[in-house]
Design a protein around this motif. Structure first.
Motif, short mmCIF file in Angstrom:
data_model
loop_
_atom_site.label_atom_id
_atom_site.label_comp_id
_atom_site.label_asym_id
_atom_site.label_seq_id
_atom_site.Cartn_x
_atom_site.Cartn_y
_atom_site.Cartn_z
N PHE A 26 17.46 61.51 16.22
CA PHE A 26 18.51 62.46 16.58
C PHE A 26 18.73 63.46 15.46
O PHE A 26 18.67 63.13 14.28
N ALA A 27 18.98 64.71 15.84
CA ALA A 27 19.25 65.74 14.84
C ALA A 27 20.23 66.76 15.40
O ALA A 27 20.20 67.09 16.57
N HIS A 54 19.13 66.12 2.94
CA HIS A 54 19.74 67.12 3.82
C HIS A 54 19.75 66.48 5.20
O HIS A 54 18.85 65.68 5.53
N PRO A 55 20.74 66.76 6.06
CA PRO A 55 20.77 66.11 7.37
C PRO A 55 19.49 66.23 8.17
O PRO A 55 19.00 65.24 8.73
N LEU A 56 18.90 67.43 8.24
CA LEU A 56 17.67 67.57 9.02
C LEU A 56 16.49 66.88 8.35
O LEU A 56 15.62 66.33 9.03
N LEU A 57 16.44 66.91 7.03
CA LEU A 57 15.36 66.20 6.34
C LEU A 57 15.49 64.70 6.53
O LEU A 57 14.49 63.99 6.63
N THR A 58 16.72 64.21 6.60
CA THR A 58 16.93 62.79 6.89
C THR A 58 16.44 62.46 8.30
O THR A 58 15.83 61.41 8.52
N SER A 59 16.68 63.37 9.24
CA SER A 59 16.16 63.16 10.59
C SER A 59 14.63 63.12 10.59
O SER A 59 14.02 62.33 11.31
N LEU A 163 22.80 57.23 10.61
CA LEU A 163 22.10 57.22 9.33
C LEU A 163 21.77 58.62 8.83
O LEU A 163 21.41 58.79 7.66
N VAL A 164 21.88 59.61 9.71
CA VAL A 164 21.63 60.99 9.27
C VAL A 164 22.64 61.38 8.19
O VAL A 164 22.37 62.21 7.33
N VAL A 183 21.87 50.39 16.92
CA VAL A 183 21.20 50.54 18.20
C VAL A 183 20.76 51.99 18.40
O VAL A 183 21.28 52.90 17.75
N GLY A 184 19.81 52.17 19.30
CA GLY A 184 19.40 53.51 19.68
C GLY A 184 18.01 53.87 19.18
O GLY A 184 17.48 53.24 18.26
N PRO A 185 17.42 54.89 19.77
CA PRO A 185 16.03 55.26 19.42
C PRO A 185 15.87 55.66 17.96
O PRO A 185 14.80 55.44 17.37
N THR A 186 16.90 56.22 17.35
CA THR A 186 16.79 56.62 15.95
C THR A 186 16.68 55.42 15.02
O THR A 186 16.22 55.54 13.88
N SER A 187 17.07 54.25 15.49
CA SER A 187 16.98 53.04 14.66
C SER A 187 15.65 52.30 14.85
O SER A 187 15.54 51.13 14.50
#
Length: 242
Positions: A26-27, A54-59, A163-164, A183-187
């Motif tokens: 997720f981003a 950075h939020p997007l770099l974390t994504s 986590l972002v 939970v979720g696809p990002t995990s």
């Protein structure tokens, strides 16, 4: 393993590996991706090293971890459980104080039914989601409120998207709850990573080989998880932490 493509859709950052595995996270597309990230060649490890800069770099880092996990599940399917009930894994008890970070409607309702509706607090930045939760009898507060209340809970259930923002882990440094779940696809990342984060239970999604192209096209077209949920297999893992 190297990344063949890194990109940003309306909802997701995605990473495609040289082996064709599709990882996504997720981003919030608040800015373009850094040019060097999309144009230079990178290993998945290098991309994972971008976390929390950075939020997007974390994504990007989470999408890379997701892609690596996709490959691992293809090679060793028994590393995760496709038939396990994540809610059962939580081991919830009547009266547990539960924090839910990020609104997962169905899961929130089921947890409230087990522990008592007055024992669940939702932390969510979207005001419409908070309103919906409040109408269902759940206490709902802005996400940053968790920073000062993290020690109050027996169970913390967060979406992988949380986590972002590094504040989640910073808040839990003072005291980890009895159960920390995600939970979720990002995990969708390696159990070793989950242990480092202190997770006891987590769940993600696996993209079968035959659905990779369809999932990637929908991500690039700007669709959310609802549009790809039938194209992935959800899994869960229970961990024994030190």
């Amino acid at each position: 393993m190297r990344a063949r493509e890194v990109g940003l859709g309306r909802k997701w950052v995605y990473v495609v590996t040289e082996t064709g595995h599709v990882g996504f996270a997720f981003a919030v597309p608040e800015a373009p991706l850094h040019v060097e990230v999309i144009e230079d060649e990178h290993s998945l490890g290098e991309l994972m090293g971008l976390a929390w800069q950075h939020p997007l770099l974390t994504s990007v880092a989470l999408a890379a971890a997701n892609a690596a996990m996709q490959a691992l599940v293809d090679d060793e399917e028994d590393v995760v459980c496709f038939s396990c009930d994540l809610l059962e894994m939580l081991g919830l008890r009547k009266g547990d104080r539960v924090a839910i970070i990020g609104y997962v409607h169905r899961v929130a309702d089921m947890i409230a039914d087990i522990v008592g509706r007055g024992n669940v607090v939702l932390y969510e930045d979207n005001p419409m989601h908070r309103l919906d939760a409040a109408e269902k009898g759940l206490a709902a507060r802005p996400g940053n409120q968790f920073l000062i209340e993290a020690e109050d809970y027996d169970v913390v259930l967060a979406t992988g998207a949380s986590l972002v923002d590094p504040r989640l882990m910073a808040a839990l440094e003072r005291r980890m709850p009895r159960v920390f779940a995600m939970v979720g696809p990002t995990s969708s990342f390696h159990p070793g990573t989950a242990r480092q984060l202190g997770l006891t239970v987590y769940g993600g999604s696996h993209v079968p080989r035959e659905n990779r192209d369809r999932v990637l096209r929908r991500i690039k077209a700007g669709y959310g998880f609802k549009a790809i949920s039938k194209l992935v297999r959800k899994w869960s893992v229970a961990l024994e932490n030190n």
